[in-house]
Motif scaffolding. Structure first.
Motif, PDB file in Angstrom:
ATOM      1  N   SER A  18       0.832  -1.215   0.000  1.00 13.46           N
ATOM      2  CA  SER A  18       0.000   0.000   0.000  1.00 13.46           C
ATOM      3  C   SER A  18       0.862   1.257   0.000  1.00 13.46           C
ATOM      4  O   SER A  18       0.548   2.230  -0.691  1.00 13.46           O
ATOM      5  N   LEU A  19       1.941   1.235   0.772  1.00  9.30           N
ATOM      6  CA  LEU A  19       2.867   2.370   0.790  1.00  9.30           C
ATOM      7  C   LEU A  19       3.454   2.594  -0.592  1.00  9.30           C
ATOM      8  O   LEU A  19       3.565   3.741  -1.057  1.00  9.30           O
ATOM      9  N   TYR A  21       2.184   1.867  -3.607  1.00  6.07           N
ATOM     10  CA  TYR A  21       1.235   2.445  -4.556  1.00  6.07           C
ATOM     11  C   TYR A  21       0.807   3.857  -4.162  1.00  6.07           C
ATOM     12  O   TYR A  21       0.525   4.691  -5.023  1.00  6.07           O
ATOM     13  N   LEU A  22       0.782   4.128  -2.874  1.00  6.59           N
ATOM     14  CA  LEU A  22       0.450   5.483  -2.424  1.00  6.59           C
ATOM     15  C   LEU A  22       1.522   6.468  -2.868  1.00  6.59           C
ATOM     16  O   LEU A  22       1.223   7.529  -3.425  1.00  6.59           O
ATOM     17  N   THR A  25       1.608   6.887  -6.685  1.00  7.27           N
ATOM     18  CA  THR A  25       0.511   7.737  -7.173  1.00  7.27           C
ATOM     19  C   THR A  25       0.830   9.213  -7.005  1.00  7.27           C
ATOM     20  O   THR A  25       0.510  10.036  -7.869  1.00  7.27           O
ATOM     21  N   ALA A  32       8.783   5.446  -4.715  1.00  6.73           N
ATOM     22  CA  ALA A  32       7.954   4.420  -4.076  1.00  6.73           C
ATOM     23  C   ALA A  32       8.798   3.229  -3.644  1.00  6.73           C
ATOM     24  O   ALA A  32       8.631   2.699  -2.539  1.00  6.73           O
ATOM     25  N   THR A  63      -2.864   2.463   6.216  1.00  2.00           N
ATOM     26  CA  THR A  63      -2.074   2.762   5.016  1.00  2.00           C
ATOM     27  C   THR A  63      -2.847   2.404   3.760  1.00  2.00           C
ATOM     28  O   THR A  63      -2.864   3.163   2.778  1.00  2.00           O
ATOM     29  N   THR A  64      -3.517   1.260   3.777  1.00  2.00           N
ATOM     30  CA  THR A  64      -4.292   0.808   2.617  1.00  2.00           C
ATOM     31  C   THR A  64      -5.471   1.735   2.345  1.00  2.00           C
ATOM     32  O   THR A  64      -5.734   2.091   1.189  1.00  2.00           O
ATOM     33  N   CYS A  67      -4.212   4.968   0.886  1.00  2.00           N
ATOM     34  CA  CYS A  67      -3.756   4.704  -0.482  1.00  2.00           C
ATOM     35  C   CYS A  67      -4.946   4.656  -1.434  1.00  2.00           C
ATOM     36  O   CYS A  67      -4.930   5.278  -2.497  1.00  2.00           O
ATOM     37  N   MET A  71      -5.839   7.291  -4.525  1.00  2.00           N
ATOM     38  CA  MET A  71      -5.994   6.746  -5.881  1.00  2.00           C
ATOM     39  C   MET A  71      -7.387   7.052  -6.425  1.00  2.00           C
ATOM     40  O   MET A  71      -7.545   7.372  -7.611  1.00  2.00           O
ATOM     41  N   CYS A  82     -12.032   1.970  -0.362  1.00  2.00           N
ATOM     42  CA  CYS A  82     -11.479   2.868   0.653  1.00  2.00           C
ATOM     43  C   CYS A  82     -12.404   2.976   1.856  1.00  2.00           C
ATOM     44  O   CYS A  82     -11.972   2.884   3.006  1.00  2.00           O
TER      45      CYS A  82
END
Length: 224
Positions: A18-19, A21-22, A25, A32, A63-64, A67, A71, A82
């Motif tokens: 998740s970190l 992709y956050l 993004t 990343a 975190t997820t 993220c 997104m 989310c």
């Protein structure tokens, strides 16, 4: 023993993904990748992600959820995932409520249009804890009062909390501070670090320094 220990192991993996992709993004692929490497090698994380405790799962879910929110805002997509993950994060441990002020402040400062569809999906994610609260309402109200009035004195553990956190994350604190000077207040990681950091300083009881575990995620991203 295996069933208990697999939770923090999977939480570490989910947090890392998740970190990644956050940060990807908001920045780029190399940043990343660097943020995940930093996150995995912070001694504080190596220590606590090997323990059986709910805070590791909370870190993964918070975190997820953030993220997925970023997104969804960036790609103008659904808030379904989310919202549900945010509700489940609060079910794992109440400090996950920090998700809501982070989302509200980041959305406002960046002039994004609030997505009200987040609310019904968030309520769906709260169904498990709603059922638990209904079944255990007498115990809950007793625990809630005890938690707020008797468990800890505000700021009682501030020196030890700050000291241990800096000790275990010191290789990256320098880069964090250096980068913060160049970033704006619109950065979601700065908002995250400040808002949850305030909670940690006020509410961390003695011997509970692991409350600051969730701070290593924004620390890793900004250092990267």
């Amino acid at each position: 023993d295996f069933n208990a220990r697999i939770v923090p192991i999977l939480s570490s993996i989910v947090t890392s993904i998740s970190l990644y992709y956050l940060v990807k993004t908001l920045y780029d692929t190399k940043t990343a990748q660097a943020s995940v490497i930093i996150f995995l090698f912070i001694p504080w994380n190596i220590l606590w992600f090997s323990r059986i405790m709910p805070d590791t799962l909370t870190t993964a879910l918070v975190t997820t959820s953030l993220c997925l929110y970023v997104m969804a805002q960036k790609n103008n997509s659904t808030m379904l995932y989310c919202g549900i993950i945010s509700g489940l994060a609060i079910f794992s441990k109440q400090p996950a409520l920090v998700i809501l002020p982070i989302i509200i402040l980041w959305t406002y400062l960046n002039h994004f249009k609030p997505k009200l569809s987040f609310i019904p999906f968030f309520i769906i994610g709260l169904i498990p804890i709603s059922i638990w609260l209904f079944v255990n309402r007498d115990i809950f109200f007793y625990m809630a009062v005890t938690e707020l009035t008797e468990r800890s004195v505000p700021f009682e553990n501030i020196i030890r909390t700050v000291g241990t956190f800096i000790l275990f994350t010191s290789p990256f604190i320098y880069y964090f501070i250096k980068q913060v000077r160049q970033e704006t207040h619109k950065n979601i990681f700065i908002i995250w670090f400040i808002l949850y950091g305030i909670y940690v300083l006020i509410r961390t009881p003695l011997s509970h320094e692991y409350y600051s575990l969730l701070l290593t995620v924004p620390l890793s991203a900004i250092a990267a």
